[in-house]
Design an enzyme around this catalytic site. Structure first.
Site, mmCIF file in Angstrom:
data_model
loop_
_atom_site.group_PDB
_atom_site.id
_atom_site.type_symbol
_atom_site.label_atom_id
_atom_site.label_comp_id
_atom_site.label_asym_id
_atom_site.label_seq_id
_atom_site.Cartn_x
_atom_site.Cartn_y
_atom_site.Cartn_z
ATOM 1 N N HIS A 1 0.823 -1.217 0.000
ATOM 2 C CA HIS A 1 0.000 0.000 0.000
ATOM 3 C C HIS A 1 0.858 1.268 0.000
ATOM 4 C CE1 HIS A 1 -3.892 -2.083 0.847
ATOM 5 N NE2 HIS A 1 -3.095 -2.956 1.437
ATOM 6 N N HIS B 1 -4.115 1.121 11.986
ATOM 7 C CA HIS B 1 -3.916 -0.155 12.699
ATOM 8 C C HIS B 1 -5.274 -0.735 13.065
ATOM 9 C CE1 HIS B 1 -2.759 -3.250 15.327
ATOM 10 N NE2 HIS B 1 -2.578 -2.561 16.437
ATOM 11 N N ASN C 1 -10.368 -2.828 2.260
ATOM 12 C CA ASN C 1 -10.025 -2.847 0.841
ATOM 13 C C ASN C 1 -11.283 -2.617 0.003
ATOM 14 O OD1 ASN C 1 -7.275 -3.341 1.108
ATOM 15 N ND2 ASN C 1 -7.451 -5.554 0.855
HETATM 16 FE FE1 HDE Z 1 -2.679 -4.831 5.437
HETATM 17 N N1 HDE Z 1 -0.855 -4.036 5.945
HETATM 18 N N2 HDE Z 1 -2.019 -6.648 5.988
HETATM 19 N N3 HDE Z 1 -4.394 -5.677 4.789
HETATM 20 N N4 HDE Z 1 -3.298 -3.050 4.848
HETATM 21 C C1 HDE Z 1 -0.486 -2.761 5.777
HETATM 22 O O1 HDE Z 1 0.643 -1.465 7.384
HETATM 23 C C2 HDE Z 1 -0.923 -6.909 6.736
HETATM 24 C C3 HDE Z 1 -4.740 -6.988 4.839
HETATM 25 C C4 HDE Z 1 -4.544 -2.734 4.394
HETATM 26 O O2 HDE Z 1 -3.341 3.496 3.933
HETATM 27 C C5 HDE Z 1 0.845 -2.469 6.394
HETATM 28 O O3 HDE Z 1 1.017 0.742 7.697
HETATM 29 C C6 HDE Z 1 -0.859 -8.305 7.080
HETATM 30 C C7 HDE Z 1 -6.140 -7.165 4.582
HETATM 31 C C8 HDE Z 1 -4.603 -1.353 4.004
HETATM 32 O O4 HDE Z 1 -1.721 3.306 5.393
HETATM 33 C C9 HDE Z 1 1.233 -3.796 7.051
HETATM 34 C C10 HDE Z 1 -1.948 -8.884 6.489
HETATM 35 C C11 HDE Z 1 -6.628 -5.918 4.355
HETATM 36 C C12 HDE Z 1 -3.325 -0.851 4.251
HETATM 37 C C13 HDE Z 1 0.078 -4.675 6.679
HETATM 38 C C14 HDE Z 1 -2.670 -7.839 5.810
HETATM 39 C C15 HDE Z 1 -5.525 -4.992 4.483
HETATM 40 C C16 HDE Z 1 -2.537 -1.934 4.779
HETATM 41 C C17 HDE Z 1 1.834 -1.844 5.449
HETATM 42 C C18 HDE Z 1 -2.344 -10.343 6.502
HETATM 43 C C19 HDE Z 1 -8.060 -5.511 4.004
HETATM 44 C C20 HDE Z 1 -2.832 0.559 3.996
HETATM 45 C C21 HDE Z 1 1.930 -0.377 5.821
HETATM 46 C C22 HDE Z 1 -2.578 -10.851 7.773
HETATM 47 C C23 HDE Z 1 -9.004 -5.793 5.044
HETATM 48 C C24 HDE Z 1 -3.138 1.483 5.130
HETATM 49 C C25 HDE Z 1 1.165 -0.262 7.032
HETATM 50 C C26 HDE Z 1 -2.691 2.875 4.790
HETATM 51 C C27 HDE Z 1 -1.212 -1.817 5.174
HETATM 52 C C28 HDE Z 1 0.012 -5.962 7.079
HETATM 53 C C29 HDE Z 1 -3.849 -8.092 5.050
HETATM 54 C C30 HDE Z 1 -5.707 -3.582 4.289
HETATM 55 C C31 HDE Z 1 2.578 -4.343 6.657
HETATM 56 C C32 HDE Z 1 0.229 -8.958 7.888
HETATM 57 C C33 HDE Z 1 -6.913 -8.489 4.586
HETATM 58 C C34 HDE Z 1 -5.792 -0.593 3.452
HETATM 59 O O5 HDE Z 1 1.283 -3.661 8.436
#
Ligand code: HDE
Length: 718
Positions: free
Chosen positions: A80, A344, A153
């Site tokens: 992202h 978060h 999402n």
């Molecule tokens: Fe994320 N995800 N994600 N994700 N995610 C991040 O956090 C992660 C997942 C989503 O505009 C990271 O600050 C894991 C699902 C959005 O700043 C990180 C898993 C969904 C955004 C991270 C998922 C999301 C992130 C990277 C699997 C939809 C951007 C930068 C368990 C429900 C937020 C950050 C923004 C961002 C981890 C799966 C949505 C690395 C480990 C499912 C919208 O922490």
């Protein structure tokens, strides 16, 4: 493009804004200073030993400036990274107190400030907006009880069921590590190699290969919380909840050929679109929807509520619209706000709680961890965009870049020296109390059998699409798998698509020049530990309780408005000024924009001698940046456009991308010389004598977004 400043886009009087105000800096009428406030006398020359001499180490002004510059970058988000954001407000329609004690969901008169960041997932910070990808839809609610982040999402399901697979997924989709190719694209071997071994991703793959992955605008996307969460009310009673964002402009997408061209013509297309809409006062709006399921009904579905690869079809549990989100102010500074905002999943308020979804559980760890790396300090909550408007008091102290000046000598609890303060909050005072879910289990590394169906909802999604949407899915798979070099990977994918059924695999295989494997590879499902016999736990197809879901097709979305749509009018000297004026008036009355595109910039004269200034030339505009095209008459104008290859291309390309096209007077002759002539009976082609007469039909055609059926019957090279 120049934007008119929106008079309503002022700062409304809320707490969050007052807070941000403290940190705003504006250099108007001020002296240039160092970071210590020393006024700078010469910002052009460094301090030297003589005019032609070496620069002196003593030059603290130079060193301070260069050092700060050297440290300007922070790590981009690992996923992202590419995003755009805006401020806004949220209001609930009526109290949800029956289900949740969250105060911001109880009082319809309460306006909660929000900050919303949209993003692509795979690309770097500077990558194109139009990648075929999932879009992030992250909302930070600055509630009076603390920050609540709904980090969702634009697709309601995910690739994987367990967080432990996330690093594998992301490594597979990111540019390949040996040569860093391709940027912001899933069409490459490592992604599909991984997917072909992960049948649980098939539902998500259907969405990702559909037009949902190439939105027309952030303003025209749905949003989803994906996981099942819990609402908890004052009595401690929990209800399962799935969150939805429903855009009031409907859900609309571009064509894949168009997306690729926009990536070259304007890689900031979505960012610009969001920015300009807000500057113009066309505030994007979504309704917050919830699907509520009683705790007692947890097991009544043929899928598991804890499995993030499944939706709850709206036919089974309707979406109730409970409030409205309005984005009404652009950020002042991209880095300070959009880049530094830290979302978060674990930022919750009392009344909202988690479930045991194993994807959700892993995310609860990841987000704070990633902020520590990216923002560099446990004090990231003190960055203005992340600060809560609720009072914050605890015994956490120190750390890099600490801003709070904690008073007194007590930084522990319990204490008597500070009168026991700050003290714990009882539940009646809003103290967060985790939902007391009963746990009685063995510790295991395992996946519940209720997660083993990977295909039913993939089939449901595909079956719910219109013929044009199905064709786009087939084309997308042909494109993506066509870019995969390893034939065995393509074949494995065909084996999985075969299990989605409905002839999909045959159609994709025909485009790839391959045969669908007769039998899917045996130990297809690799989502088990080494000691599990995969044959005993093969994915099973469950019978869906419904065959089709209307909500899954964009064909059934809102199509009653042309608000904020962009229409290009192709003109040259001698154009029919009355026709242009009439069309502009009619379109603007419906909230759309008409922009002129001419062979050159500057003044363009109408047939009656009136001058207007062209908004774009054929060099600075392209049909892919518009929703529709109008060609007014005027003999001289049409003759001049007749000499412009770009003018023909403009109309042909708009036609190819299924857009509405109107022409009046001599403009009809011009359009007759394009491929549009092959489709005079097309519902999206409106030809006539007078602009005033055709405007109504043109508006109706634009509201349809696209006439996708056109591409099923007409072949247009553009
Ligand atoms: Fe994320 N995800 N994600 N994700 N995610 C991040 O956090 C992660 C997942 C989503 O505009 C990271 O600050 C894991 C699902 C959005 O700043 C990180 C898993 C969904 C955004 C991270 C998922 C999301 C992130 C990277 C699997 C939809 C951007 C930068 C368990 C429900 C937020 C950050 C923004 C961002 C981890 C799966 C949505 C690395 C480990 C499912 C919208 O922490």
């Amino acid at each position: 493009m120049a934007t008119k400043k929106n008079p309503n886009n002022n700062r409304n009087n809320n707490k969050k804004l007052q807070e941000l105000e403290v940190n705003r800096e504006d250099g108007t009428d001020q002296f240039l200073t160092t970071n210590q406030g020393l006024r700078i006398n010469d910002n052009q020359n460094s301090l030297k030993a003589g005019e032609r001499g070496a620069t002196l180490l003593e030059d603290f002004i130079l060193r301070e400036k260069i050092t700060h510059f050297d440290h300007e970058r922070i790590p981009e988000r690992i996923v992202h990274a590419r995003g755009s954001a805006a401020h806004g407000v949220f209001k609930v329609y009526e109290s949800m107190a029956k289900y949740t004690k969250a105060k911001f969901l109880q009082d319809p008169s309460r306006e909660t400030p929000v900050f919303v960041r949209f993003s692509t997932v795979a690309g770097s910070r500077g990558s194109t907006d139009l990648a075929r990808d999932v879009r992030g839809f992250a909302v930070k609610f600055y509630t009076d009880e603390g920050n609540y982040d709904l980090v969702g999402n634009n697709i309601p399901v995910f690739f994987i069921q367990d967080a432990i697979k996330f690093p594998d997924l992301v490594h597979a989709v990111k540019p390949e590590p040996h040569n860093e190719i391709p940027q912001a694209a899933s069409a490459h071997d490592t992604f599909w190699d991984f997917i072909s071994l992960m049948p649980e991703s098939m539902h998500m793959i259907m969405w990702l290969m559909s037009d949902r992955a190439i939105p027309r605008s952030f303003r025209m996307m749905e949003g989803f919380g994906v996981h099942t969460f819990r609402f908890v009310n004052e009595a401690g009673k929990a209800t399962f909840v799935k969150f939805h964002w429903k855009p009031l402009l409907g859900v609309h997408s571009v064509a894949w050929d168009e997306a690729q061209k926009i990536s070259g013509k304007d890689p900031d297309f979505h960012r610009r679109d969001l920015w300009e809409a807000i500057e113009n006062g066309d505030f994007p709006e979504w309704e917050l929807g919830v699907q509520l399921v009683a705790e007692a009904d947890e097991h009544k579905f043929e899928f598991d509520l804890l499995d993030s690869t499944k939706i709850i079809p709206e036919e089974l549990v309707p979406v109730q619209r409970i409030g409205k989100l309005t984005l009404n102010r652009n950020p002042d500074n991209f880095f300070a706000e959009t880049e530094q905002v830290a979302f978060h999943l674990g930022h919750v308020v009392s009344g909202i709680d988690f479930t045991n979804d194993p994807l959700l559980q892993g995310r609860l760890f990841s987000y704070t961890d990633t902020q520590l790396k990216r923002l560099g300090s446990p004090n990231f909550h003190e960055i203005p965009i992340n600060r809560t408007v609720a009072p914050l008091h605890n015994n956490q102290r120190d750390g890099h870049m600490r801003q709070t000046i904690n008073q007194g000598r007590v930084s522990y609890e319990p204490n008597t020296l500070a009168g026991g303060c700050p003290f714990q909050a009882a539940m009646k005072d809003g103290g967060f109390h985790t939902f007391e879910e009963r746990v009685d289990a063995k510790k295991v590394r395992a996946r519940s059998e209720s997660f083993h169906d990977h295909f039913s909802q993939a089939t449901l999604f595909y079956n719910s699409q219109s013929p044009a949407e199905q064709k786009h899915i087939v084309d997308a798979l042909r494109f993506e798998l066509g870019k995969v070099e390893t034939v065995a990977v393509r074949e494995r994918m065909l084996g999985l698509l075969k299990q989605v059924g409905t002839g999909l695999a045959d159609k994709v295989a025909a485009g790839l020049g391959l045969l669908v494997p007769r039998k899917a590879e045996e130990p297809m499902n690799r989502s088990f530990g080494a000691d599990t016999n995969p044959k005993s736990v093969q994915p099973k197809k469950v019978k869906s309780s419904i065959e089709k879901s209307e909500a899954l097709s964009m064909e059934n979305t809102v199509k009653n408005s042309i608000k904020t749509r962009k229409v290009a009018a192709l003109i040259a000297d001698g154009f029919d000024g009355d026709a242009l004026d009439a069309m502009k008036k009619a379109l603007e009355a419906e909230g759309a924009m008409l922009k002129t595109v001419a062979p050159k910039l500057g003044a363009i004269k109408s047939a009656s001698g009136k001058e207007i200034t062209a908004d774009f030339s054929f060099l600075t505009a392209a049909s892919v940046l518009f929703d529709a095209v109008y060609v007014p008459g005027g003999a001289a104008s049409i003759e001049m456009l007749g000499g412009e290859a770009d003018a023909y291309h403009f109309v042909n390309e708009a036609f190819r991308h299924c857009k509405a096209i109107a022409a009046t007077g001599e403009g009809v002759d011009f359009v007759g010389d394009t491929f549009v002539s092959r489709a005079k009976d097309d519902a999206g082609v409106i030809l006539g004598e007078k602009a005033g007469k055709v405007a109504g039909d043109f508006i109706a055609a634009i509201a349809q977004h696209r006439n996708w059926d056109r591409e099923m019957t007409r072949k247009v090279p553009a």
